[in-house]
Design a protein around this motif. Structure first.
Motif, PDB file in Angstrom:
ATOM      1  N   LYS A 232       5.855 -14.553  12.017  1.00 29.70           N
ATOM      2  CA  LYS A 232       5.447 -15.950  11.318  1.00 29.70           C
ATOM      3  C   LYS A 232       6.195 -17.052  11.863  1.00 29.70           C
ATOM      4  O   LYS A 232       7.415 -16.859  12.016  1.00 29.70           O
ATOM      5  N   LEU A 233       5.722 -18.019  12.449  1.00 27.28           N
ATOM      6  CA  LEU A 233       6.403 -19.164  13.022  1.00 27.28           C
ATOM      7  C   LEU A 233       6.945 -20.144  11.987  1.00 27.28           C
ATOM      8  O   LEU A 233       5.946 -20.375  10.801  1.00 27.28           O
ATOM      9  N   PRO A 234       7.953 -20.985  12.254  1.00 27.04           N
ATOM     10  CA  PRO A 234       8.473 -22.022  11.027  1.00 27.04           C
ATOM     11  C   PRO A 234       7.176 -23.125  10.777  1.00 27.04           C
ATOM     12  O   PRO A 234       6.300 -23.098  11.632  1.00 27.04           O
ATOM     13  N   VAL A 235       7.154 -23.335   9.700  1.00 27.85           N
ATOM     14  CA  VAL A 235       5.997 -24.330   9.369  1.00 27.85           C
ATOM     15  C   VAL A 235       6.373 -25.859   9.777  1.00 27.85           C
ATOM     16  O   VAL A 235       7.569 -26.244   9.659  1.00 27.85           O
ATOM     17  N   LEU A 236       5.425 -26.325  10.540  1.00 27.86           N
ATOM     18  CA  LEU A 236       5.640 -27.750  10.815  1.00 27.86           C
ATOM     19  C   LEU A 236       5.216 -28.668   9.696  1.00 27.86           C
ATOM     20  O   LEU A 236       4.194 -28.638   9.306  1.00 27.86           O
ATOM     21  N   ILE A 237       6.206 -29.523   9.274  1.00 29.05           N
ATOM     22  CA  ILE A 237       5.947 -30.668   8.085  1.00 29.05           C
ATOM     23  C   ILE A 237       5.891 -31.976   8.665  1.00 29.05           C
ATOM     24  O   ILE A 237       6.907 -32.215   9.382  1.00 29.05           O
ATOM     25  N   HIS A 238       4.564 -32.334   8.537  1.00 30.87           N
ATOM     26  CA  HIS A 238       4.524 -33.828   9.017  1.00 30.87           C
ATOM     27  C   HIS A 238       4.257 -34.776   7.761  1.00 30.87           C
ATOM     28  O   HIS A 238       3.405 -34.513   6.910  1.00 30.87           O
ATOM     29  N   THR A 239       4.857 -36.068   7.675  1.00 25.00           N
ATOM     30  CA  THR A 239       4.545 -36.937   6.685  1.00 25.00           C
ATOM     31  C   THR A 239       4.423 -38.275   7.276  1.00 25.00           C
ATOM     32  O   THR A 239       5.055 -38.922   8.163  1.00 25.00           O
ATOM     33  N   PHE A 240       3.768 -39.463   6.245  1.00 28.89           N
ATOM     34  CA  PHE A 240       3.941 -40.463   6.931  1.00 28.89           C
ATOM     35  C   PHE A 240       4.881 -41.222   5.844  1.00 28.89           C
ATOM     36  O   PHE A 240       4.890 -41.402   4.612  1.00 28.89           O
TER      37      PHE A 240
ATOM     38  N   LYS B  69       7.788 -26.418  22.059  1.00 28.37           N
ATOM     39  CA  LYS B  69       9.178 -26.262  21.769  1.00 28.37           C
ATOM     40  C   LYS B  69       9.134 -25.047  20.502  1.00 28.37           C
ATOM     41  O   LYS B  69      10.202 -24.563  20.459  1.00 28.37           O
ATOM     42  N   CYS B  70       8.182 -25.093  19.983  1.00 31.88           N
ATOM     43  CA  CYS B  70       7.951 -23.993  18.819  1.00 31.88           C
ATOM     44  C   CYS B  70       7.326 -22.661  19.257  1.00 31.88           C
ATOM     45  O   CYS B  70       7.753 -21.505  19.471  1.00 31.88           O
ATOM     46  N   PHE B  71       5.947 -22.850  19.598  1.00 32.92           N
ATOM     47  CA  PHE B  71       5.202 -21.854  19.789  1.00 32.92           C
ATOM     48  C   PHE B  71       5.432 -20.915  20.960  1.00 32.92           C
ATOM     49  O   PHE B  71       5.846 -19.924  20.935  1.00 32.92           O
ATOM     50  N   LEU B  72       5.499 -21.762  21.998  1.00 31.37           N
ATOM     51  CA  LEU B  72       5.701 -21.112  23.370  1.00 31.37           C
ATOM     52  C   LEU B  72       7.042 -20.568  23.497  1.00 31.37           C
ATOM     53  O   LEU B  72       7.334 -19.363  24.082  1.00 31.37           O
ATOM     54  N   LYS B  73       8.150 -21.207  22.982  1.00 36.22           N
ATOM     55  CA  LYS B  73       9.619 -20.737  23.009  1.00 36.22           C
ATOM     56  C   LYS B  73       9.547 -19.347  22.138  1.00 36.22           C
ATOM     57  O   LYS B  73      10.221 -18.512  22.503  1.00 36.22           O
TER      58      LYS B  73
END
Length: 480
Positions: free
Chosen positions: A221-229, A266-270
């Motif tokens: 499981k990869l870390p969750v990407l959190i995006h917000t306005f 930076k996350c998936f490939l790494k």
């Protein structure tokens, strides 16, 4: 040396005939040979399926209603905002009807201080559809009811791909994103009623976008990407890395292709490289993306690493067979909301309703990142693995989770609520609705409205060429 193939110029009708052959299950190789074209040309035609069908269905109407040079609309701001709202809702698979568009047009016209005499008549709706090349069935069709053929075709191609290319399941991933109303509480809770009565119900509606990714065996499981306005100054002290989440913010409501590209590199490939090198060597890796808005970035993504292939589900098939939709994200959301209740629990020495309300008001994005991390960590491998059965084992379209697991989560959540002052009136029906609140059409349309109005405020739409966003099924300006 093989003879050079003559260049073939296909008509729109011929392209449409190719799409019909694909729907009937004819292989791309046979189609390419029959028309004297390359396999890549067939891929391109498949990629432009919606555009080709749009052209054939609305071209007659465009000639009838449009002059040689379209007259600039008096309601240009409204048109731009409304169309961006429409494609955003379609991207999230909301069923849009003509009356809904007319109702939203009146609402947005008021928000934008538009023409007070604007009526959003049926004639206006027809001209709006023609101007933006929206097929009639595009505002009536329920995507989930008519796409089994597309799903079955993809499943067959997917299995053949795994076999022919030698992908192992440990190296096959799915990534998808969802909105999360991170401060939402059940409507029966005192917190909700208090927010509504004090005129600040927004505190129960704040939303973020979360990107999830995991492999087909459930072991990675990869870390969750959190995006917000948010405005940058409101989050400058946030260190989400403490919770193994990735946090981004932007003055634009869209989680755009730049943000996804950063996550990919930076996350998936790494993460994939590190995991594979621990086993001694790099291996071929496949990443499956939800269709919406991803296709125009696939070529660029596929050039970033020779071992990694990126592809997307067909638009019509994704809702039925994408693993993340088969119980993974739903499980996460239930666990997230249970963790949220634990966070709101007052200290034993101060067990009051007001304290619960105060605790809720004081929630920050730091709390959100922590709760997201804890909830994602508690989604077990069995759920992650079983979600792929619909692709790999031809199982039914049921969720990967059994009903007993869901029932247990509901019962435990009800018990937690009854221990929380001001939430004693919450019941199982209310909890089930709360678990699904992010996925209801009304909520999604409200979120889309907020986002396009924010776009209008922070990125003036008179600088946006909406003519480049003319495909009903796929916003061309954003990965999401």
């Amino acid at each position: 040396m093989a003879p050079r193939r003559n260049r073939v110029q296909l008509t729109t009708n011929e392209r449409y005939g190719i799409l019909q052959m694909i729907d009937r299950g004819v292989t791309f190789e046979i189609i390419a040979k029959a028309y004297g074209i390359g396999r890549s040309t067939v891929d391109d035609i498949m990629a432009n399926e919606g555009r080709i069908k749009d052209y054939l269905e609305v071209n007659t109407m465009v000639r009838r209603w449009s002059p040689n040079h379209l007259i600039k609309s008096r309601h240009m701001d409204l048109e731009r905002v409304l169309y961006l709202w429409y494609i955003r809702c379609k991207a999230k698979r909301v069923r849009i009807t003509g009356p809904l568009i007319r109702k939203k047009a009146l609402e947005l016209n008021k928000e934008l201080n538009g023409d007070p005499n604007f009526k959003a008549s049926s004639g206006w709706l027809l001209r709006f559809r023609v101007r933006h090349r929206i097929r009639k069935r595009g505002i009536r069709e329920d995507i989930r009811t008519s796409n089994k053929d597309a799903a079955n075709n993809f499943k067959a191609r997917f299995k053949k791909l795994l076999q022919d290319e030698g992908f192992t399941l440990e190296n096959v991933y799915n990534a998808d994103y969802r909105e999360l109303m991170w401060r939402a509480v059940p409507k029966e809770a005192l917190i909700f009623r208090n927010g509504k009565s004090t005129g600040i119900p927004k505190m129960c509606q704040d939303h973020i976008t979360t990107l999830f990714c995991a492999n087909a065996t459930g072991c990675h499981k990869l870390p969750v990407l959190i995006h917000t306005f948010v405005k940058p100054q409101s989050s400058h002290n946030l260190n989400a890395n403490l919770f193994s989440t990735i946090y981004t913010d932007n003055t634009n409501a869209w989680m755009d292709s730049n943000i996804f590209s950063q996550w990919f590199e930076k996350c998936f490939l790494k993460s994939v490289k590190e995991r594979q090198l621990k086993n001694g060597r790099r291996e071929k890796t496949l990443l499956l993306l939800d269709h919406v808005g991803s296709r125009h970035d696939l070529k660029e993504l596929n050039q970033k690493d020779e071992f990694v292939r990126v592809m997307s589900f067909p638009f019509k098939a994704a809702p039925l067979i994408q693993p993340m939709d088969r119980g993974i994200i739903a499980c996460f959301k239930r666990k997230y909301r249970k963790e949220l209740l634990e966070t709101l629990m007052p200290l034993p020495i101060c067990n009051t309703e007001q304290e619960v309300i105060d605790n809720h008001k004081q929630l920050t994005l730091r709390d959100c990142c922590r709760i997201v991390h804890d909830a994602w960590s508690s989604v077990n491998e069995v759920i992650l693995k079983n979600a792929w059965d619909i692709l790999l084992k031809n199982k039914s379209e049921r969720s990967a989770e059994d009903l007993e697991t869901i029932k247990k989560d509901v019962d435990e959540t009800v018990a937690l609520l009854h221990r929380l002052p001001g939430c004693e009136g919450c019941n199982r029906k209310g909890v089930v609705s709360w678990f699904q609140i992010d996925d209801t059409d009304d909520t999604v349309m409200t979120i889309c409205t907020d986002e396009v109005l924010q776009d209008f405020e922070y990125n003036p739409l008179n600088q946006v060429n909406i003519g480049t966003v003319d495909k009903e099924d796929e916003p061309s300006h954003s990965w999401f």
